[in-house]
Design a protein around this motif. Sequence first.
Motif, PDB file in Angstrom:
ATOM      1  N   ALA A   1       0.831  -1.208   0.000  1.00 52.28           N
ATOM      2  CA  ALA A   1       0.000   0.000   0.000  1.00 52.28           C
ATOM      3  C   ALA A   1       0.862   1.253   0.000  1.00 52.28           C
ATOM      4  O   ALA A   1       0.583   2.223  -0.728  1.00 52.28           O
ATOM      5  N   ASP A   2       1.917   1.260   0.803  1.00 57.02           N
ATOM      6  CA  ASP A   2       2.801   2.420   0.867  1.00 57.02           C
ATOM      7  C   ASP A   2       3.479   2.658  -0.478  1.00 57.02           C
ATOM      8  O   ASP A   2       3.583   3.806  -0.945  1.00 57.02           O
TER       9      ASP A   2
ATOM     10  N   ARG B   1       4.805   0.670  -9.342  1.00 61.41           N
ATOM     11  CA  ARG B   1       3.991  -0.432  -9.871  1.00 61.41           C
ATOM     12  C   ARG B   1       4.266  -1.648  -8.977  1.00 61.41           C
ATOM     13  O   ARG B   1       5.378  -2.193  -8.990  1.00 61.41           O
ATOM     14  N   VAL B   2       3.277  -2.061  -8.214  1.00 60.72           N
ATOM     15  CA  VAL B   2       3.463  -3.079  -7.173  1.00 60.72           C
ATOM     16  C   VAL B   2       2.588  -4.291  -7.472  1.00 60.72           C
ATOM     17  O   VAL B   2       1.388  -4.156  -7.752  1.00 60.72           O
ATOM     18  N   THR B   3       3.198  -5.463  -7.382  1.00 63.11           N
ATOM     19  CA  THR B   3       2.494  -6.733  -7.556  1.00 63.11           C
ATOM     20  C   THR B   3       2.856  -7.640  -6.382  1.00 63.11           C
ATOM     21  O   THR B   3       3.999  -7.621  -5.915  1.00 63.11           O
ATOM     22  N   VAL B   4       1.889  -8.414  -5.914  1.00 63.08           N
ATOM     23  CA  VAL B   4       2.139  -9.382  -4.844  1.00 63.08           C
ATOM     24  C   VAL B   4       1.795 -10.774  -5.359  1.00 63.08           C
ATOM     25  O   VAL B   4       0.676 -11.008  -5.832  1.00 63.08           O
ATOM     26  N   ALA B   5       2.743 -11.689  -5.272  1.00 60.68           N
ATOM     27  CA  ALA B   5       2.510 -13.098  -5.590  1.00 60.68           C
ATOM     28  C   ALA B   5       2.371 -13.860  -4.279  1.00 60.68           C
ATOM     29  O   ALA B   5       3.285 -13.844  -3.449  1.00 60.68           O
ATOM     30  N   ALA B   6       1.232 -14.509  -4.099  1.00 62.01           N
ATOM     31  CA  ALA B   6       0.955 -15.224  -2.848  1.00 62.01           C
ATOM     32  C   ALA B   6      -0.179 -16.214  -3.103  1.00 62.01           C
ATOM     33  O   ALA B   6      -0.905 -16.092  -4.096  1.00 62.01           O
TER      34      ALA B   6
ATOM     35  N   ARG C   1      -7.025  -8.109   1.700  1.00 63.63           N
ATOM     36  CA  ARG C   1      -6.446  -6.793   1.953  1.00 63.63           C
ATOM     37  C   ARG C   1      -5.946  -6.156   0.668  1.00 63.63           C
ATOM     38  O   ARG C   1      -6.142  -4.963   0.421  1.00 63.63           O
ATOM     39  N   LEU C   2      -5.289  -6.951  -0.156  1.00 65.36           N
ATOM     40  CA  LEU C   2      -4.764  -6.414  -1.410  1.00 65.36           C
ATOM     41  C   LEU C   2      -5.895  -5.962  -2.324  1.00 65.36           C
ATOM     42  O   LEU C   2      -5.790  -4.922  -2.990  1.00 65.36           O
ATOM     43  N   ALA C   3      -6.974  -6.730  -2.361  1.00 67.66           N
ATOM     44  CA  ALA C   3      -8.122  -6.336  -3.189  1.00 67.66           C
ATOM     45  C   ALA C   3      -8.698  -5.007  -2.715  1.00 67.66           C
ATOM     46  O   ALA C   3      -9.034  -4.133  -3.529  1.00 67.66           O
ATOM     47  N   ALA C   4      -8.801  -4.833  -1.395  1.00 68.58           N
ATOM     48  CA  ALA C   4      -9.344  -3.582  -0.856  1.00 68.58           C
ATOM     49  C   ALA C   4      -8.426  -2.404  -1.164  1.00 68.58           C
ATOM     50  O   ALA C   4      -8.900  -1.264  -1.322  1.00 68.58           O
ATOM     51  N   LEU C   5      -7.125  -2.665  -1.267  1.00 70.13           N
ATOM     52  CA  LEU C   5      -6.158  -1.608  -1.540  1.00 70.13           C
ATOM     53  C   LEU C   5      -5.971  -1.345  -3.034  1.00 70.13           C
ATOM     54  O   LEU C   5      -5.306  -0.381  -3.423  1.00 70.13           O
ATOM     55  N   GLY C   6      -6.526  -2.224  -3.863  1.00 73.26           N
ATOM     56  CA  GLY C   6      -6.335  -2.084  -5.301  1.00 73.26           C
ATOM     57  C   GLY C   6      -4.962  -2.510  -5.772  1.00 73.26           C
ATOM     58  O   GLY C   6      -4.493  -2.079  -6.830  1.00 73.26           O
ATOM     59  N   VAL C   7      -4.298  -3.373  -5.008  1.00 72.92           N
ATOM     60  CA  VAL C   7      -2.963  -3.863  -5.355  1.00 72.92           C
ATOM     61  C   VAL C   7      -3.096  -5.153  -6.168  1.00 72.92           C
ATOM     62  O   VAL C   7      -3.874  -6.043  -5.809  1.00 72.92           O
ATOM     63  N   THR C   8      -2.345  -5.272  -7.238  1.00 68.62           N
ATOM     64  CA  THR C   8      -2.400  -6.463  -8.083  1.00 68.62           C
ATOM     65  C   THR C   8      -1.903  -7.689  -7.330  1.00 68.62           C
ATOM     66  O   THR C   8      -0.810  -7.679  -6.764  1.00 68.62           O
ATOM     67  N   HIS C   9      -2.730  -8.725  -7.316  1.00 71.64           N
ATOM     68  CA  HIS C   9      -2.388  -9.984  -6.646  1.00 71.64           C
ATOM     69  C   HIS C   9      -2.361 -11.094  -7.680  1.00 71.64           C
ATOM     70  O   HIS C   9      -3.326 -11.269  -8.432  1.00 71.64           O
ATOM     71  N   LEU C  10      -1.271 -11.834  -7.736  1.00 73.20           N
ATOM     72  CA  LEU C  10      -1.149 -12.984  -8.627  1.00 73.20           C
ATOM     73  C   LEU C  10      -1.063 -14.250  -7.786  1.00 73.20           C
ATOM     74  O   LEU C  10      -0.316 -14.299  -6.810  1.00 73.20           O
ATOM     75  N   ALA C  11      -1.839 -15.255  -8.182  1.00 70.19           N
ATOM     76  CA  ALA C  11      -1.887 -16.500  -7.416  1.00 70.19           C
ATOM     77  C   ALA C  11      -0.577 -17.259  -7.554  1.00 70.19           C
ATOM     78  O   ALA C  11      -0.125 -17.557  -8.667  1.00 70.19           O
TER      79      ALA C  11
END
Length: 365
Positions: A25-26, A33-38, A47-57
């Motif tokens: 988020a920060d 450009r921030v992506t989280v793989a988890a 949490r990532l969805a609420a923040l609008g952060v791209t999440h990849l499975a």
Amino acid sequence: MPLSVLHVSMPVEAGVAAYVSAAAADQVRRGWRVTVAAPPYGPLRDRLAALGVTHLAWEAARSPGLSTVGEARALRRIVRGVDPDVVHLHSAKAGLVGRLVLRGRRPTVYQPHGWSWLACQGAMTRAAIAWERMAARWTAAVVCVGDGEAAAGRAHGLSARVVRNGVDLARFVPADEDDRLRARAALGLPEHVRLALCVGRVTRQKGQDTLLRAWPRVLGACPDALLVIVGDGELRAGLEDEAAAGVLFAGARSDVRPWYAACDVVVMPSRWEGLPLTALEAMACARPVVAFDVPGLREVVSEESGALVTAGDLDGLTHALAVRLLDPSLAWREGQLAALRSKEFDAGATMEALARLTAEVAGQG
């Protein structure tokens, strides 16, 4: 061009997930450009969805095994697709798979959030230390969340940068007596019970098994006490079956603030820690912390804001809890001092330091 960062995490709940979502988020707010793989489930995804952060499975098991080969292939595809400037690996499993995949070909940050060898025994301990030493050559920066964690690394020849964990002081605020009563009513807890709270994954690391062995002694001194364990994990079912009277397992909760407000004292019988967010959150909510004296916890908890007990000392743990449960005025005074102490761990400063380090690793510092 904005900096591109890929965070990789196997844990999707508790402290690591909270840290990853806060960092993401920060960095988004900085225009990166921030992506989280988890793994595609759990609180981190939400949490990532609420923040609008791209999440990849990224499907990953907690421990190394036959699945590691497939995990590595999947992460390699993700890295190619995202093409990040920096890859930030969180905790042991991502640190293992990520560094095997990258081998230093991209700027890589590794953040153990508690060294992997602390969860091992015998030959596995030696193997984990040897791996960390070897993987260091593929790591642009190792980040420790506290001085104790960094010192443990240095003892085995591993250098690290310290970016201390921090708490969101706008979200976790001191709770007064009215807040306590409202929280207890909302949670269905008795108004006058003396309440000890333990928050965290129910695992060997967090030591709830030790706490449950001490709890009957606490009840002997304070018969109207109640212990609430908030969290889930592989040991929960067994411990719940074995627990004595006066213990409530509340499961995992997306928002633990009402539980901090409701309690009289927070207890952390951890066998090891990095620098736990739970302790910082409890202190910011003006609750004293009783903890085992291990690195990470001793950086946060003081005799003015709670108690440090020799690790594994059931008599000491019993006494420290009973004293505070029997003396609300003492617990209240310590809680006020804990809230003051928590201001030294502002998450804003943590994220600023992490952003500087990330930009430096990317060659933009």
